[in-house]
Design an enzyme around this catalytic site. Structure first.
Site, PDB file in Angstrom:
ATOM      1  N   SER A 170       0.865  -1.181   0.000  1.00  0.00           N
ATOM      2  CA  SER A 170       0.000   0.000   0.000  1.00  0.00           C
ATOM      3  C   SER A 170       0.897   1.225   0.000  1.00  0.00           C
ATOM      4  CB  SER A 170      -0.880   0.018   1.256  1.00  0.00           C
ATOM      5  OG  SER A 170      -1.631  -1.176   1.340  1.00  0.00           O
ATOM      6  N   ASP A 196      -8.521  -2.674   2.997  1.00  0.00           N
ATOM      7  CA  ASP A 196      -7.319  -3.021   2.223  1.00  0.00           C
ATOM      8  C   ASP A 196      -6.600  -4.022   3.118  1.00  0.00           C
ATOM      9  OD1 ASP A 196      -5.008  -3.190   0.789  1.00  0.00           O
ATOM     10  OD2 ASP A 196      -4.379  -1.124   1.069  1.00  0.00           O
ATOM     11  N   TRP A 201      -4.871  -8.097   3.926  1.00  0.00           N
ATOM     12  CA  TRP A 201      -4.129  -9.236   3.380  1.00  0.00           C
ATOM     13  C   TRP A 201      -4.069 -10.316   4.452  1.00  0.00           C
ATOM     14  CZ3 TRP A 201      -2.050  -4.364   4.282  1.00  0.00           C
ATOM     15  CH2 TRP A 201      -1.219  -4.251   5.394  1.00  0.00           C
ATOM     16  N   CYS A 237      -7.182  -1.263   7.343  1.00  0.00           N
ATOM     17  CA  CYS A 237      -6.041  -1.802   6.606  1.00  0.00           C
ATOM     18  C   CYS A 237      -5.198  -2.690   7.519  1.00  0.00           C
ATOM     19  CB  CYS A 237      -5.186  -0.661   6.057  1.00  0.00           C
ATOM     20  SG  CYS A 237      -3.801  -1.269   5.072  1.00  0.00           S
TER      21      CYS A 237
END
Length: 597
Positions: free
Chosen positions: A416, A594, A596, A549
């Site tokens: 990012s 966002d 992961w 995030c």
């Protein structure tokens, strides 16, 4: 694909052009399939779906059929219905889901085509789908499920059930289990003898070059030869820009972890980015690992070679850019740090001189409970990469060219962006933690990209990074007056550094900027009683946008639960109402993640 000049295809009604403009860019499916009847399309962002597609195409050969893996971006997908003209034709789709239920970059055009063509008749098409996703994400396997349903809606015939692969569990195991049932079903459907040839099948043949001009040898370029010496925009995944590292500093003073801040100079590249986008970088493997591999295999890594596809009609001429050296291939093009998948072990088993080693390698590639558990424990849990396997199995001595054929491609890594282009138009910032850990076997494993970035010394030799930008949906509100709530523990703060820079810049421009709130570090701050009422007021009364995030497995779920609690305790809702409320925020684009795994 670049925008095309609308006038370039202009013609009168009397004369139809021989080729449409698009055909000049796209391979014809039908021509591409000459002599083939199994085509495996892949939607792949990190290379796994492409890997699975290659394995299925190779399997087809074992069952006496002819297969090929295909990137939907390179073919005219409008010709799908014509596959019915080929006897016993079957289209397999290995589709990964990216981001928040999105298609991968290379499957975006195919996805758009499926959505826009309601009158397409695919009634002669036989298909099956294997989906790759991760259960920790909200939209688990959304792309695979969509393709499966949409093809059926358009009249295509599903000949085997949708396979769902979960990367939060064991994706490899899910794939093997699905594949073991899939092939007998295909053979039965087409009336083919289901006697899979168990021997190893080579896809590429080795050519050693002894007198080649070194100017014709790839030295790490991703696409065009010499593209790193003569850089030409536009820059993308097939043509990355070499950005110079201008800042590389450690952010934290104490603690074991190394948190780093890098700045990449993109002056003169014409690269544009927005806050919230991702920067993709192409790392290289640690030279110590590469040298050790050369030693264990007993080979000269500087021999110039090509691996040429034995199927001359295939669009994929080589597994990686050729001609090149083994050293370049193992450094720039091949993944040598991840635990190898079971197909690699299966194919290499023949090169073990100890029958017990051979047996174990083949067992690990089977779907027997004993084999699965051996692979899980000995390879995955122990984090054994290919070098560790070769070291711990001294009887295994594969030829290096076969190993290079089997190893997956080294993939770009996404970060990012931690800056705003309004403040830093010619610079991209990265914030990352260096990955390094000890495995059960006592080895130290190092993250490929973070250790490579850590060693990019400013003003040092080769302090450049091949990179490109990947657009994201993670965007600040259109109206700057809307408040924003940002939640990002650890390096999850990266995109928020860009958001805060941008909000500060907007304020300097005299714009009315809403409240900007960030929670980082421990998530307890976010759940404390003092925060709940002000958070609810921002969301419910002031139209705040929420951004999350970081880690998808635990953090994103915990945060979502915390929002449910706030809606219940402060907003007086039931759990069902609270869940619906948060879902609505997502639909309206006011709750973005966002994340992961």
């Amino acid at each position: 694909m670049a925008d095309m000049d609308p006038d370039a295809t202009a013609h009168t009604d009397e004369e139809e052009p021989l080729f449409s403009h698009l055909d000049l860019f796209l391979f014809s499916l039908i021509i591409g399939l000459v002599g083939k009847n199994i085509i495996v399309f892949y939607g792949s962002q990190t290379g796994t779906a492409e890997e699975f597609a290659n394995r299925l195409a190779k399997d087809a050969q074992r069952y006496g059929m002819k297969g090929m893996a295909a990137d939907p971006e390179e073919y005219s997908m409008g010709e799908l219905s014509r596959l019915s003209e080929i006897p016993n034709a079957l289209a397999i789709f290995c589709m990964a889901t990216y981001g928040e239920g999105d298609p991968t970059d290379n499957a975006q055009d195919f996805y758009d085509w499926l959505q826009e063509n309601d009158d397409e008749d695919l009634s002669g098409l036989n298909f099956t789908v294997f989906a790759l996703g991760n259960k920790t994400y909200e939209h688990y396997n959304a792309m695979g499920k969509y393709v499966d349903k949409r093809l059926e809606d358009l009249g295509a015939k599903r000949i085997f059930d949708l396979g769902l692969g979960d990367d939060d569990g064991n994706l490899e195991e899910d794939f093997i289990s699905w594949r073991e049932q899939f092939w007998p079903a295909v053979c039965e459907h087409f009336g083919v003898e289901a006697s899979g040839d168990e021997s190893s099948i080579r896809q590429y043949e080795l050519k050693v070059h002894t007198d080649l001009n070194m100017n014709k040898v790839y030295t790490g370029e991703i696409g065009r030869l010499k593209s790193f010496e003569v850089q030409k925009p536009p820059f993308d995944s097939k043509n990355p820009f070499l950005a110079t590292v201008t800042v590389n500093r450690r952010l934290n003073k104490g603690g074991d972890r190394h948190l780093m801040h890098l700045e990449l100079d993109i002056t003169g590249s014409k690269i544009r980015y927005e806050s919230g986008d991702h920067v993709a970088v192409f790392p290289t493997n640690d030279s110590a690992l590469v040298n050790k591999l050369g030693e264990v295999l007993g080979v000269d890594l500087d021999v110039v070679i090509s691996l040429n596809n034995l199927d001359e009609e295939s669009n994929k001429k080589h597994p990686f850019p050729c001609p090149t050296t083994y050293r370049t291939a193992l450094t720039h093009y091949l993944d040598i740090t991840n635990p190898p998948r079971t197909n690699v072990l299966y194919e290499l088993a023949q090169y073990a001189s100890d029958p017990k080693d051979q047996e174990n390698m083949r067992k690990m590639a089977s779907s027997s409970p004993e084999g699965k558990s051996l692979y899980q424990n000995w390879v995955l849990d122990a984090c054994r990469n290919i070098l560790a396997i070769l070291e711990d199995m001294p009887s295994l001595k594969p030829p290096i060219d076969h190993l290079c054929e089997l190893l997956p491609r080294l993939q770009a890594r996404y970060y990012s962006i931690a800056s705003s282009s309004k403040v830093h138009p010619n610079s991209i910032h990265i914030c990352a933690v260096v990955v390094e850990y000890q495995t059960k076997t006592g080895r130290v494993n190092k993250g490929v990209a973070t250790n490579w970035l850590k060693n990019k010394l400013v003003n040092g030799h080769k302090s450049t990074v091949p990179m490109y930008i990947r657009k994201s949906q993670f965007r600040l509100p259109f109206k700057a007056s809307n408040p924003v709530i940002m939640i990002g523990p650890g390096t999850g703060i990266a995109p928020f550094m860009g958001f805060i820079q941008e909000r500060g810049w907007l304020k300097q421009q005299g714009k009315e900027v809403g409240e900007t709130v960030m929670f980082f570090g421990s998530m307890q701050h976010f759940r404390s009683e003092k925060s709940k009422e002000p958070i609810w007021k921002l969301i419910h009364s002031e139209n705040a946008h929420i951004y999350i995030c970081g880690d998808a497995r635990n953090m994103a779920k915990d945060v979502q639960l915390a929002f449910y609690e706030i809606a219940e305790e402060v907003g007086g809702m039931t759990r069902t109402q609270a869940t619906d409320y948060v879902k609505k925020l997502m639909t309206k684009g006011r709750y973005s993640q966002d994340v992961w795994s």
